[in-house]
Design a protein around this motif. Structure first.
Motif, PDB file in Angstrom:
ATOM      1  N   ASP A 160      17.495  40.753 -29.316  1.00 49.42           N
ATOM      2  CA  ASP A 160      16.966  40.278 -28.035  1.00 49.42           C
ATOM      3  C   ASP A 160      16.491  41.520 -27.299  1.00 49.42           C
ATOM      4  OD1 ASP A 160      16.481  39.421 -25.461  1.00 49.42           O
ATOM      5  OD2 ASP A 160      18.264  38.156 -25.324  1.00 49.42           O
ATOM      6  N   TYR A 161      15.190  41.793 -27.388  1.00 46.76           N
ATOM      7  CA  TYR A 161      14.679  43.065 -26.872  1.00 46.76           C
ATOM      8  C   TYR A 161      14.602  43.106 -25.349  1.00 46.76           C
ATOM      9  CZ  TYR A 161      10.171  40.530 -27.043  1.00 46.76           C
ATOM     10  OH  TYR A 161       9.167  39.608 -26.898  1.00 46.76           O
ATOM     11  N   LYS A 162      14.775  41.968 -24.689  1.00 45.58           N
ATOM     12  CA  LYS A 162      14.791  41.990 -23.228  1.00 45.58           C
ATOM     13  C   LYS A 162      16.174  42.350 -22.696  1.00 45.58           C
ATOM     14  CE  LYS A 162      13.429  39.483 -19.077  1.00 45.58           C
ATOM     15  NZ  LYS A 162      12.827  38.254 -18.506  1.00 45.58           N
ATOM     16  N   SER A 163      17.220  41.818 -23.314  1.00 44.83           N
ATOM     17  CA  SER A 163      18.580  42.101 -22.842  1.00 44.83           C
ATOM     18  C   SER A 163      19.235  43.245 -23.611  1.00 44.83           C
ATOM     19  CB  SER A 163      19.450  40.848 -22.965  1.00 44.83           C
ATOM     20  OG  SER A 163      19.635  40.492 -24.326  1.00 44.83           O
ATOM     21  N   HIS A 164      18.511  43.803 -24.615  1.00 48.89           N
ATOM     22  CA  HIS A 164      19.017  44.934 -25.417  1.00 48.89           C
ATOM     23  C   HIS A 164      20.317  44.580 -26.139  1.00 48.89           C
ATOM     24  CE1 HIS A 164      16.003  47.314 -23.366  1.00 48.89           C
ATOM     25  NE2 HIS A 164      16.536  46.993 -22.190  1.00 48.89           N
ATOM     26  N   PHE A 214      25.005  30.407 -30.902  1.00 47.37           N
ATOM     27  CA  PHE A 214      23.638  30.796 -30.548  1.00 47.37           C
ATOM     28  C   PHE A 214      23.380  30.596 -29.054  1.00 47.37           C
ATOM     29  CE2 PHE A 214      21.788  29.887 -35.056  1.00 47.37           C
ATOM     30  CZ  PHE A 214      22.212  31.139 -35.473  1.00 47.37           C
ATOM     31  N   LEU A 215      23.906  29.516 -28.506  1.00 50.26           N
ATOM     32  CA  LEU A 215      23.713  29.247 -27.083  1.00 50.26           C
ATOM     33  C   LEU A 215      24.486  30.264 -26.230  1.00 50.26           C
ATOM     34  CD1 LEU A 215      22.550  27.414 -24.874  1.00 50.26           C
ATOM     35  CD2 LEU A 215      24.615  25.992 -25.087  1.00 50.26           C
ATOM     36  N   ASN A 216      25.699  30.554 -26.620  1.00 48.45           N
ATOM     37  CA  ASN A 216      26.531  31.476 -25.837  1.00 48.45           C
ATOM     38  C   ASN A 216      26.005  32.915 -25.867  1.00 48.45           C
ATOM     39  OD1 ASN A 216      28.285  29.412 -25.138  1.00 48.45           O
ATOM     40  ND2 ASN A 216      29.638  29.752 -26.894  1.00 48.45           N
ATOM     41  N   THR A 217      25.352  33.284 -26.942  1.00 47.93           N
ATOM     42  CA  THR A 217      24.828  34.659 -27.063  1.00 47.93           C
ATOM     43  C   THR A 217      23.414  34.802 -26.520  1.00 47.93           C
ATOM     44  OG1 THR A 217      24.097  34.192 -29.326  1.00 47.93           O
ATOM     45  CG2 THR A 217      26.258  35.233 -29.048  1.00 47.93           C
ATOM     46  N   GLY A 218      22.764  33.680 -26.166  1.00 50.11           N
ATOM     47  CA  GLY A 218      21.416  33.754 -25.619  1.00 50.11           C
ATOM     48  C   GLY A 218      20.323  33.622 -26.651  1.00 50.11           C
ATOM     49  N   ILE A 219      20.672  33.432 -27.924  1.00 49.29           N
ATOM     50  CA  ILE A 219      19.638  33.198 -28.933  1.00 49.29           C
ATOM     51  C   ILE A 219      18.961  31.858 -28.670  1.00 49.29           C
ATOM     52  CG2 ILE A 219      19.269  32.761 -31.401  1.00 49.29           C
ATOM     53  CD1 ILE A 219      21.444  34.828 -31.984  1.00 49.29           C
ATOM     54  N   MET A 220      19.744  30.897 -28.211  1.00 55.41           N
ATOM     55  CA  MET A 220      19.205  29.619 -27.742  1.00 55.41           C
ATOM     56  C   MET A 220      19.381  29.552 -26.227  1.00 55.41           C
ATOM     57  SD  MET A 220      18.226  27.817 -30.457  1.00 55.41           S
ATOM     58  CE  MET A 220      18.104  26.160 -29.771  1.00 55.41           C
TER      59      MET A 220
END
Length: 359
Positions: A20-24, A57-63
């Motif tokens: 996730d290149y926005k949140s690093h 995936f939802l908890n980590t921000g992938i979704m």
């Protein structure tokens, strides 16, 4: 449900890296997780609240539950990834005052200096015989305003030779370690970090280097040379390429008559040593720009025309400079010579004049 629009996927056997290149943040996915992500990319609506992987995936921000707003971007995705991915340097703790900043910075420098430093001088061709350059000339006293006003990009050069003295002055005042500033270094500067150039450098690392392409320099055989700023000397890298200079610079053949050019490279290993975040990649280009401007201003004071470009045939230039698969990479080119001052080459002017003719 939606897939995070700021994901970049990298294959790294035996895992798949999702960044996730926005949140690093980045994650390693095994085969089961990779297959499930591919299914959700194809159809986010199959998201299952009872599926353990989907919830991770939802908890980590992938979704995400809603599609984040994204700014319009008029270029390709690679430039967008670079720009966003180097924004907002991650910081575990933001200093709240100058005392906290001072301690944090000192702790960082102490940690960096505890690691083995890269070779602080140019590591290319260091074992080769050095060619000493003449003492650089003191530029005539004058107003900096004059040089700034007179500087211009030219695309028409006579090919007339430059003197080795002119080349010496150009290199010293743009890339050299200034002996005039040797006694003014702050006592807090770490050992080996005291060299100062005319242009600022990120972290004082002097990560940029220079390679001279000499076509017509009196007293110097044609060829490609590495510049050694500490010794103010050159070493031979390669003979001139058989192809024209314009061929190396994406077909810009109007500069084939340049008597001298300078490839500006960057030592990424120096930047990695002090700065782990990719934000430092931006600083490499900024430093190259500083050096290019210094070079052009010095050339202007010497009565020379200048030209510059970032359009390189990278693989060919790397081979010419013997930088293949190296942590040092060429970024920019600037050249100078006697010029009639024309912004356009005569061939382009002729084409434009024909368009003006009545049909």
């Amino acid at each position: 449900m939606h897939i995070n629009p700021h994901l970049f996927i990298l294959p790294r056997t035996p895992r798949q890296i999702v960044w996730d290149y926005k949140s690093h943040t980045q994650f390693e996915l095994d085969l089961e997780y990779s297959i499930r992500l591919a299914e959700l990319i194809e159809n986010p609506n199959i998201f299952d609240t009872h599926n353990k992987i989907d919830n991770q995936f939802l908890n980590t921000g992938i979704m995400t539950t809603s599609m984040p707003a994204t700014a319009k971007w008029g270029w390709d995705d690679l430039s967008k990834i670079f720009h966003i991915g180097t924004k907002n340097i991650p910081c575990e703790y933001m200093p709240q005052n100058i005392q906290e900043w001072s301690k944090q910075y000192l702790d960082h420098c102490t940690e960096v200096l505890a690691q083995a430093a890269p070779c602080l001088g140019p590591d290319h061709h260091s074992s080769l015989e050095l060619i000493a350059l003449p003492e650089p000339a003191r530029l005539p006293a004058g107003d900096l305003t004059d040089a700034l006003i007179k500087r211009k990009t030219c695309r028409s050069f006579t090919g007339e030779a430059l003197s080795l003295g002119e080349v010496s002055t150009l290199l010293y005042l743009s890339l050299g370690y200034l002996k005039e500033r040797a006694g003014g270094t702050d006592e807090c500067v770490a050992e080996g970090q005291g060299a100062r150039r005319s242009s600022p450098s990120g972290g004082g690392l002097n990560a940029s280097e220079g390679f001279v392409l000499a076509r017509n320099i009196s007293g110097l055989a044609p060829g490609v040379y590495a510049y050694h700023p500490a010794e103010h000397a050159l070493s031979v890298v390669n003979p001139l390429p058989e192809s024209s200079l314009g061929q190396l610079l994406c077909g810009q053949h109007f500069i084939n008559d340049l008597p001298m050019g300078l490839f500006i490279s960057v030592r990424f290993d120096k930047l990695w040593w002090k700065y782990e975040h990719s934000r430092a990649y931006r600083m490499a280009y900024i430093e190259a720009g500083h050096i290019s401007q210094s070079f052009q201003l010095v050339a202007t004071v010497l009565g020379l025309g200048t030209w510059l470009t970032g359009a390189l045939m990278d693989d060919q230039v790397e081979t010419l400079l013997k930088l293949d698969n190296s942590a040092e990479q060429p970024l920019f080119f600037v050249g100078c010579g006697q010029s009639d001052g024309q912004v356009m080459c005569k061939e382009l002017k002729e084409l434009l004049s024909r368009q003006d003719l009545p049909s």
